[in-house]
Design a protein around this motif. Structure first.
Motif, PDB file in Angstrom:
ATOM      1  N   THR A  68       0.855  -1.177   0.000  1.00  0.00           N
ATOM      2  CA  THR A  68       0.000   0.000   0.000  1.00  0.00           C
ATOM      3  C   THR A  68       0.893   1.229   0.000  1.00  0.00           C
ATOM      4  OG1 THR A  68      -1.689  -1.180   1.264  1.00  0.00           O
ATOM      5  CG2 THR A  68      -1.871   1.214   1.200  1.00  0.00           C
ATOM      6  N   TYR A  91      -9.168   8.670  -9.538  1.00  0.00           N
ATOM      7  CA  TYR A  91      -9.888   7.625  -8.806  1.00  0.00           C
ATOM      8  C   TYR A  91     -10.502   6.564  -9.705  1.00  0.00           C
ATOM      9  CZ  TYR A  91     -14.553  10.042  -9.097  1.00  0.00           C
ATOM     10  OH  TYR A  91     -15.724  10.629  -9.494  1.00  0.00           O
ATOM     11  N   LYS A  97      -7.420   3.282  -4.218  1.00  0.00           N
ATOM     12  CA  LYS A  97      -8.392   2.954  -3.176  1.00  0.00           C
ATOM     13  C   LYS A  97      -9.032   4.205  -2.590  1.00  0.00           C
ATOM     14  CE  LYS A  97      -7.604  -1.226  -3.908  1.00  0.00           C
ATOM     15  NZ  LYS A  97      -8.478  -1.795  -4.888  1.00  0.00           N
ATOM     16  N   SER A  98      -8.297   5.319  -2.541  1.00  0.00           N
ATOM     17  CA  SER A  98      -8.826   6.567  -1.969  1.00  0.00           C
ATOM     18  C   SER A  98      -8.159   7.757  -2.636  1.00  0.00           C
ATOM     19  CB  SER A  98      -8.538   6.653  -0.470  1.00  0.00           C
ATOM     20  OG  SER A  98      -9.012   5.541   0.217  1.00  0.00           O
ATOM     21  N   VAL A  99      -8.908   8.863  -2.727  1.00  0.00           N
ATOM     22  CA  VAL A  99      -8.362  10.148  -3.190  1.00  0.00           C
ATOM     23  C   VAL A  99      -8.953  11.230  -2.309  1.00  0.00           C
ATOM     24  CG1 VAL A  99      -8.171  11.801  -5.095  1.00  0.00           C
ATOM     25  CG2 VAL A  99      -8.174   9.353  -5.585  1.00  0.00           C
ATOM     26  N   TYR A 100      -8.094  12.088  -1.766  1.00  0.00           N
ATOM     27  CA  TYR A 100      -8.525  13.161  -0.876  1.00  0.00           C
ATOM     28  C   TYR A 100      -7.957  14.496  -1.356  1.00  0.00           C
ATOM     29  CZ  TYR A 100      -9.085   9.131   2.235  1.00  0.00           C
ATOM     30  OH  TYR A 100      -9.428   7.917   2.773  1.00  0.00           O
ATOM     31  N   VAL A 110      -3.392  10.327  -2.571  1.00  0.00           N
ATOM     32  CA  VAL A 110      -3.922   9.155  -3.266  1.00  0.00           C
ATOM     33  C   VAL A 110      -3.388   7.906  -2.570  1.00  0.00           C
ATOM     34  CG1 VAL A 110      -3.987   7.936  -5.483  1.00  0.00           C
ATOM     35  CG2 VAL A 110      -3.918  10.438  -5.439  1.00  0.00           C
ATOM     36  N   VAL A 111      -4.278   6.991  -2.232  1.00  0.00           N
ATOM     37  CA  VAL A 111      -3.882   5.714  -1.631  1.00  0.00           C
ATOM     38  C   VAL A 111      -4.101   4.639  -2.684  1.00  0.00           C
ATOM     39  CG1 VAL A 111      -4.309   4.059   0.232  1.00  0.00           C
ATOM     40  CG2 VAL A 111      -4.562   6.506   0.674  1.00  0.00           C
ATOM     41  N   HIS A 148      -6.369   1.405  11.744  1.00  0.00           N
ATOM     42  CA  HIS A 148      -7.032   1.834  10.508  1.00  0.00           C
ATOM     43  C   HIS A 148      -8.514   1.971  10.789  1.00  0.00           C
ATOM     44  CE1 HIS A 148      -7.559   2.210   6.150  1.00  0.00           C
ATOM     45  NE2 HIS A 148      -8.646   1.475   6.304  1.00  0.00           N
ATOM     46  N   ASP A 149      -9.080   3.117  10.436  1.00  0.00           N
ATOM     47  CA  ASP A 149     -10.506   3.385  10.657  1.00  0.00           C
ATOM     48  C   ASP A 149     -10.937   3.076  12.085  1.00  0.00           C
ATOM     49  OD1 ASP A 149     -10.939   4.375   8.146  1.00  0.00           O
ATOM     50  OD2 ASP A 149     -11.756   2.520   7.317  1.00  0.00           O
TER      51      ASP A 149
END
Length: 166
Positions: A68, A91, A97-100, A110-111, A148-149
């Motif tokens: 990751t 994305y 997997k993620s974009v912020y 970006v993940v 995580h989360d």
């Protein structure tokens, strides 16, 4: 959408454990099961509850560990759409997997996940950095996941009692 106190309570409970049985959820929020089901359905239809997911510790599944990476991306926003258009292009890649949208030195975070560091490097050099709006990238590889989360990984079963000796 403004959530009622009961709806907010339901969302918070399901966010912690999406597998909470409806009967248990109803008792927790002090509502009849039918009313609780109706509220959950309403929250799902309004896309407040977007999806139910499982958090997997892939390190425990031999051969599926993967890599990751978190990539800081500096971009040139486009007139009229800002960062949205480039974020959407990013994305849409299956590795992402993620974009912020971020404040600070970089615009987007970006993940991505890949099978190897080489696969992540290929994504950055051949797909991400070649986009017109991308000015620069900085890639950070995740070496170990501690939390995580809100879920702590590998707490261990260590005896945490204080040692008492004579």
């Amino acid at each position: 959408m403004t959530l009622s106190d009961k709806e907010l309570e339901i969302v918070k409970i399901l966010e912690k454990d999406a597998r909470t049985p409806m009967e248990v959820l109803a008792k927790m929020v002090e509502l009849p099961v039918e009313e609780t089901e109706r509220l959950v359905k309403k929250l799902e239809e309004a896309k407040v509850i977007v999806q139910y997911t499982a958090l997997v510790d892939w390190r425990k599944a031999d051969g599926h560990e993967g890599v990751t990476a978190m990539i800081d991306v500096k971009v040139t926003p486009k007139r009229g759409v800002g960062f949205d258009e480039v974020a959407e292009r990013i994305y849409r890649f299956p590795e992402v997997k993620s974009v912020y949208l971020m404040s600070g030195a970089y615009d987007l975070s970006v993940v991505i996940e890949g099978r190897s560091m080489a696969e992540v490097a290929h994504f950055v050099s051949e797909k991400l950095s070649t986009l017109d709006s991308v000015i620069s990238t900085t890639t950070h590889f995740i070496l170990k996941k501690y939390k995580h989360d809100g879920i702590v990984f590998e707490q261990g079963d260590q005896d945490r009692r204080i040692v008492v000796s004579p």
